[in-house]
Write an enzyme that holds these catalytic residues in place. Structure first.
Site, PDB file in Angstrom:
ATOM      1  N   GLN A 111       0.822  -1.213   0.000  1.00 26.65           N
ATOM      2  CA  GLN A 111       0.000   0.000   0.000  1.00 26.65           C
ATOM      3  C   GLN A 111       0.863   1.273   0.000  1.00 26.65           C
ATOM      4  O   GLN A 111       0.466   2.290  -0.583  1.00 26.65           O
ATOM      5  CB  GLN A 111      -0.919  -0.026   1.234  1.00 26.65           C
ATOM      6  N   LYS A 114       1.773   1.813  -3.685  1.00 30.66           N
ATOM      7  CA  LYS A 114       0.546   2.060  -4.445  1.00 30.66           C
ATOM      8  C   LYS A 114       0.044   3.491  -4.188  1.00 30.66           C
ATOM      9  O   LYS A 114      -0.256   4.240  -5.120  1.00 30.66           O
ATOM     10  CB  LYS A 114      -0.529   1.057  -4.012  1.00 30.66           C
ATOM     11  N   LYS A 126      -2.729  -0.958   6.648  1.00 26.02           N
ATOM     12  CA  LYS A 126      -3.709  -2.016   6.350  1.00 26.02           C
ATOM     13  C   LYS A 126      -4.148  -2.635   7.661  1.00 26.02           C
ATOM     14  O   LYS A 126      -3.400  -2.617   8.631  1.00 26.02           O
ATOM     15  CB  LYS A 126      -3.066  -3.096   5.474  1.00 26.02           C
ATOM     16  N   ASP A 166     -11.934  -3.835   1.986  1.00 22.10           N
ATOM     17  CA  ASP A 166     -11.072  -4.807   1.291  1.00 22.10           C
ATOM     18  C   ASP A 166     -11.884  -6.101   1.291  1.00 22.10           C
ATOM     19  O   ASP A 166     -13.109  -6.050   1.471  1.00 22.10           O
ATOM     20  CB  ASP A 166      -9.719  -4.967   2.018  1.00 22.10           C
ATOM     21  N   THR A 209     -12.187   0.711  -8.110  1.00 19.49           N
ATOM     22  CA  THR A 209     -11.050  -0.194  -8.302  1.00 19.49           C
ATOM     23  C   THR A 209     -11.182  -0.925  -9.635  1.00 19.49           C
ATOM     24  O   THR A 209     -10.230  -0.983 -10.431  1.00 19.49           O
ATOM     25  CB  THR A 209     -10.935  -1.194  -7.139  1.00 19.49           C
ATOM     26  N   ASN A 240     -16.236  -6.971  -5.154  1.00 19.67           N
ATOM     27  CA  ASN A 240     -16.277  -5.563  -5.547  1.00 19.67           C
ATOM     28  C   ASN A 240     -15.385  -5.283  -6.760  1.00 19.67           C
ATOM     29  O   ASN A 240     -15.835  -4.652  -7.723  1.00 19.67           O
ATOM     30  CB  ASN A 240     -15.867  -4.689  -4.351  1.00 19.67           C
ATOM     31  N   SER A 376     -10.612   6.823  -2.839  1.00 17.28           N
ATOM     32  CA  SER A 376     -10.744   7.039  -1.395  1.00 17.28           C
ATOM     33  C   SER A 376     -10.127   8.383  -1.008  1.00 17.28           C
ATOM     34  O   SER A 376     -10.674   9.115  -0.178  1.00 17.28           O
ATOM     35  CB  SER A 376     -10.031   5.930  -0.618  1.00 17.28           C
TER      36      SER A 376
HETATM   37  P1  NDP Z   1     -14.576  -9.018  -2.040  1.00 15.35           P
HETATM   38  O1  NDP Z   1     -14.669  -9.605  -0.694  1.00 15.35           O
HETATM   39  O2  NDP Z   1     -15.631  -8.095  -2.512  1.00 15.35           O
HETATM   40  O3  NDP Z   1     -14.447 -10.177  -3.148  1.00 15.35           O
HETATM   41  C1  NDP Z   1     -13.437 -11.145  -3.122  1.00 15.35           C
HETATM   42  C2  NDP Z   1     -13.775 -12.165  -4.169  1.00 15.35           C
HETATM   43  O4  NDP Z   1     -12.722 -13.102  -4.356  1.00 15.35           O
HETATM   44  C3  NDP Z   1     -15.020 -12.974  -3.784  1.00 15.35           C
HETATM   45  O5  NDP Z   1     -15.726 -13.264  -4.935  1.00 15.35           O
HETATM   46  C4  NDP Z   1     -14.415 -14.198  -3.156  1.00 15.35           C
HETATM   47  O6  NDP Z   1     -15.259 -15.322  -3.185  1.00 15.35           O
HETATM   48  C5  NDP Z   1     -13.234 -14.418  -4.086  1.00 15.35           C
HETATM   49  N1  NDP Z   1     -12.206 -15.310  -3.517  1.00 15.35           N
HETATM   50  C6  NDP Z   1     -11.793 -16.461  -4.035  1.00 15.35           C
HETATM   51  N2  NDP Z   1     -10.871 -17.044  -3.279  1.00 15.35           N
HETATM   52  C7  NDP Z   1     -10.692 -16.258  -2.241  1.00 15.35           C
HETATM   53  C8  NDP Z   1      -9.848 -16.351  -1.124  1.00 15.35           C
HETATM   54  N3  NDP Z   1      -9.019 -17.381  -0.914  1.00 15.35           N
HETATM   55  N4  NDP Z   1      -9.880 -15.344  -0.249  1.00 15.35           N
HETATM   56  C9  NDP Z   1     -10.713 -14.313  -0.426  1.00 15.35           C
HETATM   57  N5  NDP Z   1     -11.542 -14.184  -1.485  1.00 15.35           N
HETATM   58  C10 NDP Z   1     -11.525 -15.152  -2.384  1.00 15.35           C
HETATM   59  O7  NDP Z   1     -13.153  -8.315  -2.117  1.00 15.35           O
HETATM   60  P2  NDP Z   1     -12.640  -7.219  -3.154  1.00 15.35           P
HETATM   61  O8  NDP Z   1     -13.223  -7.429  -4.496  1.00 15.35           O
HETATM   62  O9  NDP Z   1     -12.768  -5.902  -2.498  1.00 15.35           O
HETATM   63  O10 NDP Z   1     -11.076  -7.555  -3.185  1.00 15.35           O
HETATM   64  C11 NDP Z   1     -10.507  -8.456  -4.139  1.00 15.35           C
HETATM   65  C12 NDP Z   1      -9.014  -8.204  -4.232  1.00 15.35           C
HETATM   66  O11 NDP Z   1      -8.780  -6.850  -4.641  1.00 15.35           O
HETATM   67  C13 NDP Z   1      -8.223  -8.351  -2.931  1.00 15.35           C
HETATM   68  O12 NDP Z   1      -6.915  -8.797  -3.230  1.00 15.35           O
HETATM   69  C14 NDP Z   1      -8.147  -6.913  -2.402  1.00 15.35           C
HETATM   70  O13 NDP Z   1      -7.054  -6.733  -1.523  1.00 15.35           O
HETATM   71  C15 NDP Z   1      -7.946  -6.175  -3.715  1.00 15.35           C
HETATM   72  N6  NDP Z   1      -8.278  -4.764  -3.728  1.00 15.35           N
HETATM   73  C16 NDP Z   1      -9.503  -4.299  -3.337  1.00 15.35           C
HETATM   74  C17 NDP Z   1      -9.794  -2.953  -3.418  1.00 15.35           C
HETATM   75  C18 NDP Z   1     -11.132  -2.404  -3.064  1.00 15.35           C
HETATM   76  O14 NDP Z   1     -11.334  -1.194  -3.243  1.00 15.35           O
HETATM   77  N7  NDP Z   1     -12.087  -3.211  -2.621  1.00 15.35           N
HETATM   78  C19 NDP Z   1      -8.780  -1.979  -3.868  1.00 15.35           C
HETATM   79  C20 NDP Z   1      -7.556  -2.571  -4.319  1.00 15.35           C
HETATM   80  C21 NDP Z   1      -7.326  -3.903  -4.228  1.00 15.35           C
HETATM   81  P3  NDP Z   1     -16.612 -15.376  -2.314  1.00 15.35           P
HETATM   82  O15 NDP Z   1     -17.623 -14.594  -3.107  1.00 15.35           O
HETATM   83  O16 NDP Z   1     -16.901 -16.820  -2.223  1.00 15.35           O
HETATM   84  O17 NDP Z   1     -16.302 -14.741  -1.000  1.00 15.35           O
HETATM   85  O1  2IT Z   2      -5.941  -2.566  -1.413  1.00 16.50           O
HETATM   86  C1  2IT Z   2      -6.470  -1.432  -1.478  1.00 16.50           C
HETATM   87  O2  2IT Z   2      -5.933  -0.503  -2.082  1.00 16.50           O
HETATM   88  C2  2IT Z   2      -7.783  -1.257  -0.864  1.00 16.50           C
HETATM   89  N1  2IT Z   2      -8.332  -2.212  -0.326  1.00 16.50           N
HETATM   90  C3  2IT Z   2      -8.432   0.101  -0.864  1.00 16.50           C
HETATM   91  C4  2IT Z   2      -7.858   0.968   0.222  1.00 16.50           C
HETATM   92  C5  2IT Z   2      -8.555   2.293   0.429  1.00 16.50           C
HETATM   93  O3  2IT Z   2      -8.149   2.972   1.386  1.00 16.50           O
HETATM   94  O4  2IT Z   2      -9.467   2.656  -0.317  1.00 16.50           O
END
Ligand code: NDP
Ligand code: 2IT
Length: 444
Positions: A111, A114, A126, A166, A209, A240, A376
């Site tokens: 982070q 980034k 984090k 997250d 994102t 998400n 954010s």
């Molecule tokens: P969510 O919880 O919304 O979604 C995660 C998705 O990945 C779900 O569909 C989940 O399945 C699936 N998944 C599959 N395997 C795994 C596992 N082992 N552990 C966790 N989830 C799993 O999270 P986000 O979409 O917010 O985050 C996804 C990735 O993006 C992460 O690496 C996060 O750190 C990164 N990220 C997120 C940001 C944000 O703004 N939200 C910003 C930047 C990065 P299921 O539906 O079964 O739970």
């Molecule tokens: O991994 C990431 O950059 C996030 N989960 C978003 C962090 C934020 O402060 O919006």
């Protein structure tokens, strides 16, 4: 031994059982090696790398909460305030049973760079917990979030540390946490981002994102004389990031044929139905097995497998180390041109190397998923001026930021003789700003 090698060895020795943190540190330090080795004696004398790899502060706490039967459960909460050289700590909160201190440290370390790449004034942090929101009632999630914030609120604030979502932390959880912060601290302030639109949230943060990932992918293609139009795309995840990546890819004229969750994956040769996906995951919080009820022609498979499907572009958007060497080989064999990471560190080290060695354009998460945290920071700006901007205005800023990120990492790679290596470019470009700020502020 060179200074970089010495510090990598020390990180491994001092932080055993934290393989993801080792992996993240190794990637950054290997990338910035040319910068360090150009002035090694000075960096060593200032213990610059030791200060970079040791968090400024790590908070670990007990989170007791009551389930609907009145039984008590105890989870562990974390907040790692990694580096505040360029701004208040900023980064999400992960709620997933796999969370431990090593996971939070890898995410917090990523982070830093980034957030620097966004060009906005935010430091790196984090947090999260090993709590699993799956299968819990809304009231159970609320009681967990309140207990978590009862402790966390002592350490955060709009000008000190601003958490966000997250994995496992979305609008519902942020709402409960914000309510508890306000009740205890008596402050209605921008202490969290990803808030609801009726209480200080920013338009386009939900989409940011995923949309940002597509803006940078589109810019990458444009700079190589191509476009998203008519491309076939494979996406992993169904949360998400994945949902809004799929939505924007389709808006840009591509066909997205896969998505996945933690138990299985979908192949929809006609293109993923985003409205159905949103209903299944955002409204019903259900499994992808339901997708066939909406799209009878789609296939559902147990386990993992999206990277087997032939595509021009791959966007891993689920979690760390989900794209392995075998997957990389399959993608290359299928003619994949670009892999841009929506998740944090979803590609293993050997898979990344294989993709790069075989001419695949590879953008690491700290650059390609920076649109979330960048938006954010835009939410923080809106909270500070007590105004809210239109969707179009935020989205336009997001697009500009992602295009800038692409050109910054591309230029940094070229400047150091690594043209086309966006991993090196992202790490050097992110590091340079943090280095300058750390040097200016003395040994603190
Ligand atoms: P969510 O919880 O919304 O979604 C995660 C998705 O990945 C779900 O569909 C989940 O399945 C699936 N998944 C599959 N395997 C795994 C596992 N082992 N552990 C966790 N989830 C799993 O999270 P986000 O979409 O917010 O985050 C996804 C990735 O993006 C992460 O690496 C996060 O750190 C990164 N990220 C997120 C940001 C944000 O703004 N939200 C910003 C930047 C990065 P299921 O539906 O079964 O739970
Ligand atoms: O991994 C990431 O950059 C996030 N989960 C978003 C962090 C934020 O402060 O919006």
């Amino acid at each position: 031994m060179s200074y970089v090698d010495e510090v990598i060895a020390e990180v491994i020795a001092k932080n055993p059982d934290e393989p993801e943190f080792h992996q993240a540190v190794r990637e950054v330090l290997e990338s910035i090696r040319p910068v360090i080795e150009a002035n090694e004696a000075q960096f060593r004398r200032d213990a610059l790398l030791e200060r970079l790899v040791n968090p400024e502060r790590q908070i670990k706490f007990r989170v007791p909460w009551l389930d609907d039967n009145g039984d008590v459960h105890v989870n562990t909460g974390y907040r790692v305030q990694f580096n505040s050289a360029i701004g208040p700590y900023k980064g999400g909160l992960r709620l997933h049973p796999s969370v431990n201190i090593g996971i939070i440290k890898f995410l917090g370390f990523e982070q830093i760079f980034k957030n620097s790449l966004t060009g906005l004034p935010i430091g790196g942090g984090k947090g999260g917990s090993d709590f699993d929101p799956k299968g819990k009632s809304d009231r159970e999630v609320m009681r967990f979030c309140q207990s978590f914030m009862t402790e966390l609120c002592k350490y955060i604030g709009a000008d000190t540390d601003v958490p966000a979502g997250d994995i496992g932390t979305g609008g519902r959880e942020i709402g409960y946490m914000f309510g508890q912060y306000k009740k205890i601290r008596g402050l209605f302030e921008g202490v969290l981002t990803g808030k609801g639109l009726t209480y200080g949230g920013s338009l386009a943060r939900t989409e940011a994102t995923g949309y940002g990932l597509l803006y940078i992918t589109d810019e990458l293609l444009r700079c190589h004389g191509e476009s998203m139009q008519g491309k076939t795309v494979v996406v992993s995840g169904a949360g998400n990031v994945a949902i809004y990546a799929i939505e924007k890819a389709q808006q840009l004229g591509a066909k997205v044929v896969t998505c996945s969750d933690s138990t299985g994956w979908i192949y929809d040769p006609d293109g993923i139905d985003v409205a159905a996906l949103k209903e299944i995951k955002e409204v019903k919080r259900a499994r992808l097995t339901e997708y066939k009820n909406y799209r009878p022609n789609a296939e559902y498979h147990e386990g993992r497998g999206v990277w087997q499907i032939k595509a021009d572009i791959a966007l891993p958007c689920a979690t760390q180390n989900e794209l392995h060497l075998d997957d990389a080989k399959q993608l290359v064999a299928n003619g994949c041109k670009a892999v841009c990471e929506g998740a944090n560190m979803p590609t293993t080290e050997d898979a990344t190397k294989y993709l790069q060695d075989n001419g695949v354009w590879f953008i690491p998460g700290k650059a390609s998923n920076a649109g979330g945290v960048a938006t954010s920071a835009l939410e923080m700006s809106q909270n500070s001026e007590r105004l809210s901007w239109s969707f179009e205005e935020v989205d336009a800023q997001l697009k500009k930021i992602m295009e800038n990120v692409y050109h910054n990492i591309d230029n940094a790679a070229k400047k150091y003789g690594f043209e086309g290596n966006y991993v090196v470019g992202a790490n050097i470009a992110g590091f340079e700003k943090v280095l300058d700020a750390m040097n200016a502020q003395g040994i603190v």
